[in-house]
Write a protein that holds these residues in place. Structure first.
Motif, short mmCIF file in Angstrom:
data_model
loop_
_atom_site.label_atom_id
_atom_site.label_comp_id
_atom_site.label_asym_id
_atom_site.label_seq_id
_atom_site.Cartn_x
_atom_site.Cartn_y
_atom_site.Cartn_z
N SER A 157 0.84 -1.19 0.00
CA SER A 157 0.00 0.00 0.00
C SER A 157 0.88 1.24 0.00
N TRP A 158 0.26 2.34 -0.44
CA TRP A 158 0.93 3.63 -0.42
C TRP A 158 0.02 4.63 0.30
N TYR A 159 0.66 5.49 1.09
CA TYR A 159 -0.06 6.51 1.84
C TYR A 159 0.50 7.89 1.50
N GLN A 160 -0.39 8.86 1.46
CA GLN A 160 -0.03 10.26 1.29
C GLN A 160 -0.29 10.97 2.61
N GLN A 161 0.64 11.80 3.05
CA GLN A 161 0.46 12.53 4.30
C GLN A 161 0.86 13.99 4.14
N HIS A 162 -0.11 14.86 4.31
CA HIS A 162 0.17 16.29 4.33
C HIS A 162 0.54 16.70 5.75
N PRO A 163 1.30 17.79 5.91
CA PRO A 163 1.76 18.21 7.23
C PRO A 163 0.62 18.38 8.22
N GLY A 164 0.80 17.77 9.38
CA GLY A 164 -0.19 17.89 10.44
C GLY A 164 -1.45 17.08 10.25
#
Lengths: 122, 111
Positions: free
Chosen positions: B36-43
């Motif tokens: 799987s791949w995850y995207q994470q924006h700051p905070g």
């Protein structure tokens, strides 16, 4: 729509036990074929899987944390919990609870809580 | 040290395509099609964008695609947009003992 909400003390002293709870709303924690997991992220660092509990009650833990971790479910409250013993400063992190997609991939976390910051300090 | 190896950073211009690699071993990425791949924006909490190597959850843009060859999985983002600027993490199932492993994360900068 399923929502998860972490709750915890915010601050824990070294050598004590950290206890966090994830409250599930909009769905049942007993629904079959889902994993419910805890993932943490130290400040400025990457994600670390802590452990998961399957709907059947089976638990799975990160080998590096296994001796200190217990994950449990309270179906009456629609909650699952994380206990991490003998904490040190290295356990300071944002702690997330999450649920996987239906059907068996234990790492396909598609619903996440907002995260709760846990600081270990005297 | 993370179990899966990702480049620390990648960058691209709007409209371009970029690829992020995720290198594991024959005990995780190489043997299981559970990447799987995850995207994470700051905070923010991570967001699932790819599961089972190449499947997209409902609502995820088709600009995101995943693939795997041998012990390396890849995430490709086409038609880069400013909103794609974020950290990206890969995950792989690793069997009944280790269970699951994450990559160290890649920071995508949209120039």
């Amino acid at each position: 729509q399923l929502q998860l909400q972490e709750s915890g003390p915010g601050l824990v002293k070294p050598s004590e036990t950290l206890s966090l709870t994830c409250t599930v709303s909009g769905g049942s924690i007993s629904s079959n074929s889902y994993y419910w997991g805890w993932i943490r992220q130290p400040p400025g660092k990457g994600l670390e899987w802590i452990g998961s509990i399957y709907y059947s009650g089976n638990t799975y833990y990160n080998p590096s944390l296994k001796s200190r971790v217990i994950i449990s479910v309270d179906t009456s409250k629609n909650q699952f919990s994380l206990n991490l013993s003998s904490v040190t400063a290295a356990d300071t992190a944002v702690y997330y609870c999450a649920r996987t997609l239906w059907g068996g991939d234990p790492g396909s976390f598609d619903v996440w809580g907002q995260g709760t910051m846990l600081t270990v300090s005297s | 040290q993370s179990a899966l190896t990702q480049p620390a950073s990648v960058s691209g211009s709007p409209g371009q395509s970029i690829t992020i690699s995720c290198t594991g071993t024959s005990s995780d990425v190489g043997i299981y099609n559970l990447v799987s791949w995850y995207q994470q924006h700051p905070g923010k909490a991570p967001k699932l964008i790819i599961y089972e190597v190449s499947k997209r959850p409902s609502g995820v843009s088709n600009r995101f695609s995943g693939s795997k060859s041998g012990n390396t999985a890849s995430l490709t983002i086409s038609g880069l947009q400013a909103e794609d600027e974020a950290d990206y993490y890969c995950y792989s199932y690793a069997g009944s003992s280790t269970f699951m492993v994450f990559g160290g994360g890649t920071t995508l900068t949209v120039l």
